[in-house]
Design a protein around this motif. Structure first.
Motif, PDB file in Angstrom:
ATOM      1  N   UNK A 168      47.554  34.388 -53.984  1.00 40.95           N
ATOM      2  CA  UNK A 168      47.766  35.823 -54.150  1.00 40.95           C
ATOM      3  C   UNK A 168      48.428  36.400 -52.905  1.00 40.95           C
ATOM      4  N   UNK A 169      48.050  35.866 -51.757  1.00 43.18           N
ATOM      5  CA  UNK A 169      48.622  36.397 -50.510  1.00 43.18           C
ATOM      6  C   UNK A 169      50.114  36.102 -50.401  1.00 43.18           C
ATOM      7  N   UNK A 170      50.569  34.976 -51.010  1.00 46.02           N
ATOM      8  CA  UNK A 170      52.008  34.680 -50.895  1.00 46.02           C
ATOM      9  C   UNK A 170      52.803  35.137 -52.134  1.00 46.02           C
ATOM     10  N   UNK A 171      52.146  35.810 -53.062  1.00 44.96           N
ATOM     11  CA  UNK A 171      52.857  36.400 -54.203  1.00 44.96           C
ATOM     12  C   UNK A 171      52.973  35.487 -55.417  1.00 44.96           C
ATOM     13  N   UNK A 172      52.635  34.202 -55.255  1.00 45.46           N
ATOM     14  CA  UNK A 172      52.847  33.273 -56.381  1.00 45.46           C
ATOM     15  C   UNK A 172      51.840  33.502 -57.517  1.00 45.46           C
ATOM     16  N   UNK A 173      50.634  33.984 -57.196  1.00 46.61           N
ATOM     17  CA  UNK A 173      49.647  34.234 -58.261  1.00 46.61           C
ATOM     18  C   UNK A 173      50.119  35.361 -59.173  1.00 46.61           C
ATOM     19  N   UNK A 174      50.588  36.453 -58.560  1.00 46.76           N
ATOM     20  CA  UNK A 174      51.072  37.587 -59.364  1.00 46.76           C
ATOM     21  C   UNK A 174      52.260  37.144 -60.218  1.00 46.76           C
ATOM     22  N   UNK A 175      53.136  36.347 -59.593  1.00 49.83           N
ATOM     23  CA  UNK A 175      54.307  35.848 -60.317  1.00 49.83           C
ATOM     24  C   UNK A 175      53.859  35.024 -61.536  1.00 49.83           C
ATOM     25  N   UNK A 176      52.839  34.177 -61.341  1.00 51.57           N
ATOM     26  CA  UNK A 176      52.355  33.336 -62.443  1.00 51.57           C
ATOM     27  C   UNK A 176      51.722  34.187 -63.544  1.00 51.57           C
ATOM     28  N   UNK A 177      50.939  35.201 -63.149  1.00 53.29           N
ATOM     29  CA  UNK A 177      50.321  36.060 -64.165  1.00 53.29           C
ATOM     30  C   UNK A 177      51.385  36.774 -65.006  1.00 53.29           C
ATOM     31  N   UNK A 178      52.502  37.140 -64.347  1.00 56.00           N
ATOM     32  CA  UNK A 178      53.520  37.918 -65.049  1.00 56.00           C
ATOM     33  C   UNK A 178      54.490  37.052 -65.846  1.00 56.00           C
ATOM     34  N   UNK A 179      54.644  35.794 -65.434  1.00 56.67           N
ATOM     35  CA  UNK A 179      55.647  34.961 -66.111  1.00 56.67           C
ATOM     36  C   UNK A 179      55.038  33.926 -67.051  1.00 56.67           C
ATOM     37  N   UNK A 180      53.817  33.503 -66.803  1.00 52.51           N
ATOM     38  CA  UNK A 180      53.246  32.442 -67.633  1.00 52.51           C
ATOM     39  C   UNK A 180      51.780  32.710 -67.910  1.00 52.51           C
ATOM     40  N   UNK A 181      51.514  33.709 -68.731  1.00 51.12           N
ATOM     41  CA  UNK A 181      50.128  33.955 -69.101  1.00 51.12           C
ATOM     42  C   UNK A 181      50.092  34.217 -70.594  1.00 51.12           C
ATOM     43  N   UNK A 182      48.898  34.321 -71.134  1.00 56.77           N
ATOM     44  CA  UNK A 182      48.762  34.604 -72.568  1.00 56.77           C
ATOM     45  C   UNK A 182      48.953  36.083 -72.886  1.00 56.77           C
ATOM     46  N   UNK A 183      49.038  36.921 -71.836  1.00 57.96           N
ATOM     47  CA  UNK A 183      49.264  38.343 -72.073  1.00 57.96           C
ATOM     48  C   UNK A 183      50.700  38.530 -72.547  1.00 57.96           C
ATOM     49  N   UNK A 184      50.882  39.560 -73.379  1.00 53.50           N
ATOM     50  CA  UNK A 184      52.231  39.820 -73.873  1.00 53.50           C
ATOM     51  C   UNK A 184      52.976  40.694 -72.859  1.00 53.50           C
ATOM     52  N   UNK A 185      53.463  40.049 -71.805  1.00 52.63           N
ATOM     53  CA  UNK A 185      54.136  40.787 -70.730  1.00 52.63           C
ATOM     54  C   UNK A 185      55.567  41.113 -71.173  1.00 52.63           C
ATOM     55  N   UNK A 186      55.987  42.396 -71.066  1.00 50.40           N
ATOM     56  CA  UNK A 186      57.342  42.755 -71.502  1.00 50.40           C
ATOM     57  C   UNK A 186      58.410  41.940 -70.757  1.00 50.40           C
ATOM     58  N   UNK A 187      59.524  41.693 -71.441  1.00 48.63           N
ATOM     59  CA  UNK A 187      60.549  40.812 -70.858  1.00 48.63           C
ATOM     60  C   UNK A 187      61.143  41.398 -69.574  1.00 48.63           C
ATOM     61  N   UNK A 188      61.241  42.745 -69.499  1.00 51.39           N
ATOM     62  CA  UNK A 188      61.814  43.334 -68.279  1.00 51.39           C
ATOM     63  C   UNK A 188      60.895  43.088 -67.077  1.00 51.39           C
ATOM     64  N   UNK A 189      59.605  42.957 -67.354  1.00 50.84           N
ATOM     65  CA  UNK A 189      58.668  42.675 -66.256  1.00 50.84           C
ATOM     66  C   UNK A 189      58.791  41.200 -65.828  1.00 50.84           C
ATOM     67  N   UNK A 190      58.901  40.304 -66.823  1.00 53.90           N
ATOM     68  CA  UNK A 190      59.033  38.879 -66.457  1.00 53.90           C
ATOM     69  C   UNK A 190      60.345  38.645 -65.710  1.00 53.90           C
ATOM     70  N   UNK A 191      61.387  39.428 -66.058  1.00 55.99           N
ATOM     71  CA  UNK A 191      62.656  39.315 -65.315  1.00 55.99           C
ATOM     72  C   UNK A 191      62.458  39.729 -63.856  1.00 55.99           C
ATOM     73  N   UNK A 192      61.774  40.871 -63.675  1.00 61.00           N
ATOM     74  CA  UNK A 192      61.512  41.356 -62.306  1.00 61.00           C
ATOM     75  C   UNK A 192      60.652  40.352 -61.531  1.00 61.00           C
TER      76      UNK A 192
END
Lengths: 126, 251
Positions: free
Chosen positions: B149-173
Motif C-alpha cells: 500500500x505504501x508503494x501504490x501497488x495495492x491500490x493499483x491491484x484493487x483498481x485493476x484486478x478485483x471482483x469489483x466492477x471498477x469503471x474502465x476510466x478508473x482502471x485506465x487511470x
C-alpha cells in the motif's frame, strides 16, 4: 458472525491484497464453464438505490466465506458450501428451467496473476 | 452541551432512518429473493416469505417515522428488525456499512432506554463518534503497515484486478504507478489524521466534508453506496465528539 463483531467492528477495509475467487458453472460435463456472478453496470442513481450491485457484493462475500472457512468436516457439509450451491442453482435455473443438473468450481487468482483450482463440485441435482 | 447532545441525537436518528430505508428497499428488490431459487432459503417461521416481507415493510414504516418524527422508542424496534434481517442473511449483507448501521442503532437504543440519564446519552453519542474516528484510523493503520500500500501497488491491484466492477476510466487511470503512489498516500494521510480531526470542531467539519467525498469516490469506483449513508448518519456524533474533546482540551 457474532453479535460482538456487529457492534465492535474491526474496521480493516482493503487491508491486504488477497486472492480473487471466481465462481464458474456448467450444466453438463461437455459444456463450457461460465461465470456465475456477472458484474452489474453502475449508474449515478445507484447511489440511492443499488439492489443488484449490493446483491452482487453479497454473493461475492459468500464465495469468499467459503474459501476462507476452516471446516472440521468435509467442505461439502458446510453451510457456506450449501449457500454457494444454492447461489449457482438459482443462476442455472434462471438461465433455463429445463436444466436438471449442474457442476460448479472456484478458481483462485493470486496477486501474481497465477490461477489455481480451489474446488470443483460433483454433479448437483436441481 | 446538552442542547448539542439532543440536536445531534435527533439528526442521527433521522439520518439512520434514511440509511435503513435505502437498505430495506434494496433487500425488497433483490433478484430471486422471493421465489424458490432464493439462496438463503430457510424453514424458520420468521424467515418465511410472507412473514419476512411483512417485517421488511414494518421496518420501512419505522424508517418513515424516524425520518419525519425523529427519536422515539421505535429506534429499538428498528434495531431488532435490523438484527433479524442480518440473521436472515446468515451475517451481514454489505460488510462495514451494516456494522456502522447496527452500531448507531444500538447506541441510539441505549440512549432511548436510559432517556433520564444525560450521562448515558452522552456516552452513547461519544461511542458512535469514537467508532467513526476508529473506522478511518484503524483502516489507515492496517494499510500503512502494508508495503504494497505504501508503494501504490495495492491500490493499483484493487483498481485493476478485483471482483469489483471498477469503471474502465478508473482502471485506465490506475495504470499510472505515480498517480497510484500519490493517491495511496492521500488516503493514508486522510485516514491516519482522523484522531486530529476530533481536537477541534472546525477540523471535524472539514474532515467530514473530505470523508463524504471519499465515500462518494468509493461508490463511483467500487459501487459501495450503503457506506455513504451509513457513515453520514454517524457524522453528528463525530462532530459532538470533536466539540467534547476540544472543550476538554481547552480546560
Amino acid at each position: 458472525m457474532t453479535l460482538s463483531r456487529l457492534f465492535i467492528p474491526s474496521w480493516r477495509f482493503f487491508d491486504q491484497l488477497g486472492t480473487i475467487a471466481t465462481l464458474y458453472y456448467r450444466t453438463n460435463t461437455n459444456s463450457t464453464w461460465q461465470i456465475v456472478l456477472k458484474k452489474p453496470t453502475r449508474q449515478w442513481w445507484h447511489l440511492f438505490h443499488n439492489p443488484h450491485g449490493n446483491q452482487y457484493l453479497m454473493c461475492l462475500s459468500l464465495v469468499d466465506r467459503l474459501i476462507t472457512e476452516k471446516a472440521d468436516q468435509s467442505i461439502e457439509q458446510t453451510e457456506s458450501f450449501q449457500l454457494v450451491r444454492n447461489l449457482v442453482k438459482s443462476v442455472v435455473q434462471e438461465e433455463n428451467q429445463q436444466n436438471k443438473t449442474f457442476e460448479f468450481k472456484i478458481e483462485l487468482r493470486q496477486p501474481d496473476r497465477s490461477s489455481q483450482l480451489f474446488l470443483q463440485s460433483g454433479t448437483q441435482e436441481i | 452541551m446538552l442542547d448539542l447532545l439532543q440536536n445531534s441525537f435527533d439528526l442521527i436518528v433521522r439520518l439512520v432512518g434514511l440509511s435503513l430505508m435505502v437498505q430495506v428497499i434494496e433487500v425488497l428488490r433483490f433478484k430471486n429473493m422471493w421465489n424458490g431459487a432464493e439462496v438463503y432459503r430457510s424453514n424458520f417461521w420468521l424467515f418465511k416469505k410472507d412473514v419476512f416481507q411483512s417485517l421488511l415493510f414494518l421496518q420501512l414504516m419505522v424508517c418513515c417515522s424516524l425520518i419525519f418524527l425523529g427519536p422515539s422508542p421505535l429506534v429499538i424496534l428498528a434495531l431488532i428488525l435490523n438484527t433479524v434481517i442480518y440473521f436472515r442473511f446468515r451475517g451481514v449483507v454489505n460488510g462495514g456499512s451494516d456494522y456502522m448501521t447496527a452500531l448507531v442503532l444500538a447506541a441510539c437504543s441505549i440512549k432511548i432506554l436510559f432517556s433520564n440519564s444525560s450521562y448515558v446519552g452522552m456516552l452513547s453519542l461519544l461511542y458512535i463518534g469514537v467508532q467513526v474516528m476508529l473506522s478511518y484510523f484503524i483502516s489507515g493503520i492496517v494499510k500503512i503497515k502494508n508495503p504494497q500500500f505504501r508503494n501504490g501497488s495495492a491500490l493499483q491491484a484493487f483498481l485493476t484486478a478485483s471482483n469489483y466492477n471498477v469503471p474502465s476510466w478508473v482502471t485506465d487511470l490506475a495504470k499510472s504507478r505515480g498517480l497510484m503512489l500519490v493517491l495511496s498516500w492521500v488516503i493514508l494521510i486522510f485516514e491516519l489524521s482522523a484522531p486530529l480531526a476530533i481536537t477541534s470542531s472546525k477540523f471535524a467539519v472539514a474532515y467530514m466534508g473530505i470523508a463524504a467525498i471519499f465515500h462518494l469516490a468509493n461508490f463511483l469506483v467500487f459501487g459501495l453506496n450503503r457506506f455513504f449513508f451509513a457513515w453520514i448518519a454517524a457524522y453528528p456524533a463525530f462532530y459532538f465528539l470533536a466539540v467534547y474533546v476540544s472543550s476538554k482540551l481547552a480546560q
